[in-house]
Scaffold this active site. Structure first.
Site, PDB file in Angstrom:
ATOM      1  N   GLY A  91       0.813  -1.209   0.000  1.00 54.20           N
ATOM      2  CA  GLY A  91       0.000   0.000   0.000  1.00 54.20           C
ATOM      3  C   GLY A  91       0.844   1.256   0.000  1.00 54.20           C
ATOM      4  O   GLY A  91       0.490   2.267  -0.624  1.00 54.20           O
ATOM      5  N   ASP A 311      -0.066   0.428  13.094  1.00 56.46           N
ATOM      6  CA  ASP A 311       0.380  -0.886  12.637  1.00 56.46           C
ATOM      7  C   ASP A 311       0.605  -1.858  13.784  1.00 56.46           C
ATOM      8  O   ASP A 311       0.661  -3.069  13.574  1.00 56.46           O
ATOM      9  CB  ASP A 311       1.662  -0.755  11.809  1.00 56.46           C
ATOM     10  CG  ASP A 311       1.396  -0.183  10.424  1.00 56.46           C
ATOM     11  OD1 ASP A 311       0.284  -0.394   9.898  1.00 56.46           O
ATOM     12  OD2 ASP A 311       2.289   0.474   9.875  1.00 56.46           O
ATOM     13  N   LYS A 338      -6.470  -1.963   5.875  1.00 52.98           N
ATOM     14  CA  LYS A 338      -5.082  -2.425   5.760  1.00 52.98           C
ATOM     15  C   LYS A 338      -5.064  -3.681   4.884  1.00 52.98           C
ATOM     16  O   LYS A 338      -5.998  -3.940   4.132  1.00 52.98           O
ATOM     17  CB  LYS A 338      -4.503  -2.687   7.156  1.00 52.98           C
ATOM     18  CG  LYS A 338      -4.342  -1.418   7.993  1.00 52.98           C
ATOM     19  CD  LYS A 338      -3.219  -0.564   7.453  1.00 52.98           C
ATOM     20  CE  LYS A 338      -2.911   0.634   8.316  1.00 52.98           C
ATOM     21  NZ  LYS A 338      -1.763   1.412   7.815  1.00 52.98           N
TER      22      LYS A 338
END
Length: 428
Positions: A91, A311, A338
């Site tokens: 990403g 994260d 995500k």
């Protein structure tokens, strides 16, 4: 794959290089004028996707196994790729490159694997289109493949970000560096600032005042030497493992401690973990972290801290299963977009191992301490879910079988080897 179990964890390891800085070092090196050298580059699949993408755009990059050497082409030296560029599962690669390619006088198509091709891109496409580029998703959707018809005549943007996202912010900053005039970006909440730091490192100019960022373009950058610190997002798995495993002490060397990334350390403080920070290197924003077995308590995690540990939330959820009391995570809607929907994936996979964890619209509610047991689980193709489940398996007496264990190689190719080393090489 049968996951490792352990009685205790002891030893010293060096976690892989920072993923965010590795990506950006390639990008800035390619866009700078002159030579950039990169030491301690993360050779995980995501960062190699960025490296290969710039080679497709005509940037000479040499890798001798130790040092990457990039012959920078400047913003005006990139060449049109001969074919659509495959960015794999990354990403960061696709979103930041959308901003870079928005200012180029040619058309590029970026695509990824099945997982990436389901991740939303309007958050980047909409403001870049406002700046004068033309970005379109597959079948007029917001999903990859994304085709970028760039323009040398980008106009600056005054943009209030609707989401706290370092990827969106960075894409806009790369475009702003190529636009004529001053762009102003206002963050919803402060997110990791590696792009801002590296603009300065490569000789560019940027003004940051709280959540307001101003960049005047066009600018040129100059090649630099970059030494990438260890990734605190990777260190988080061992910080958790050391805290929740009995009779354990783990030393983690050369870990990046950029303040926009150290939310995990704040959580450890609030939960009462026993850890220390030593050998601080101010220039490279790195340090040695030592974590020991800890008595933990449940806390609330919400608001401004969330972008600083987005994260790390799956592994923090595991940490919370071993804390006394209730832990509530809020304001983490970003986890839904995500590599997987990490809210649901974290809750569902940990529940299979006996955790008391409930997903909500914007986070998780976790009750602890809870003993975990064996079971069959899946990474769902998400490296962070896979690593979290291996740390969970350390606590169990029964076997834990992990499907799609190969996903871990995206950011940490030697993760299972490092776990084995800390267990003393054996299992219980």
């Amino acid at each position: 794959m049968k996951l490792l179990k352990a009685n205790q964890l002891r030893g010293k390891i060096t976690v892989p290089a920072d993923k965010s800085i590795s990506h950006r070092s390639i990008m800035f090196g390619a866009l700078a004028e002159g030579t950039t050298t990169i030491r301690n580059f993360l050779r995980g699949e995501d960062c190699l996707s960025t490296l290969h993408a710039f080679q497709e755009l005509g940037v000479p990059i040499q890798d001798d196994g130790e040092i990457l050497t990039i012959t920078g082409q400047g913003f005006k030296g990139l060449k049109a790729a001969a074919r659509p560029i495959d960015v794999g599962n990354s990403g960061t690669t696709i979103r930041l490159m959308m901003g870079i390619l928005a200012g180029q006088p040619f058309t590029t198509t970026l695509f990824g694997d099945d997982s990436l091709n389901q991740r939303p891109m309007n958050r980047v496409m909409v403001p870049l289109n406002q700046m004068g580029a033309q970005l379109n998703g597959s079948d007029e959707s917001e999903f990859p493949p994304i085709t970028i018809q760039g323009s040398r005549a980008l106009t600056p943007i005054d943009y209030q970000m609707p989401v706290a996202s370092a990827q969106v912010k960075s894409a806009l900053l790369f475009a702003a560096l190529q636009a004529e005039g001053t762009s102003r970006i206002i963050e919803k909440a402060t997110s990791r600032n590696h792009t801002e730091e590296m603009i300065r490192q490569f000789g560019g100019s940027i003004t940051v005042n709280g959540k307001e960022i101003q960049v005047k373009g066009p600018q040129s950058l100059t090649g630099q030497e970059v030494i990438v610190p260890g990734d605190i997002s990777s260190a988080a798995f061992f910080l958790t493992a050391g805290a929740i495993m009995p009779n354990s002490e783990i030393t983690l060397e050369n870990v990046g401690i950029n303040p926009t990334r150290t939310g995990i350390l704040d959580v450890l403080d609030q939960m009462g973990a026993d850890y220390s920070v030593e050998a601080i290197d101010q220039k490279n924003q790195s340090a040695t972290l030592i974590i020991r077995s800890s008595e933990l308590k449940g806390i609330d995690i919400q608001g401004e801290i969330i972008p600083r540990l987005i994260d790390e939330l799956p592994i923090i959820a595991l940490l919370a299963t071993q804390a006394v009391g209730q832990t509530v995570i809020r304001d983490a809607e970003e986890l839904k977009v995500k590599e997987t929907n990490r809210i649901d994936a974290t809750a569902e996979e940990l529940t299979k191992l006996g955790a008391k964890i409930t997903p909500t619209e914007d986070g998780l509610i976790i009750h602890g301490p809870t003993p975990l047991h064996g079971g069959n689980v899946s990474s769902r193709g998400d490296h962070r879910i896979g690593m979290m489940l291996q740390v969970a398996a350390l606590l169990t007496t029964e076997d834990v079988e992990l499907e799609q264990a190969e996903a871990v190689a995206v950011s940490y190719p030697h993760f299972f080897d490092d776990i084995r080393q800390l267990t003393g090489g054996g299992t219980k």
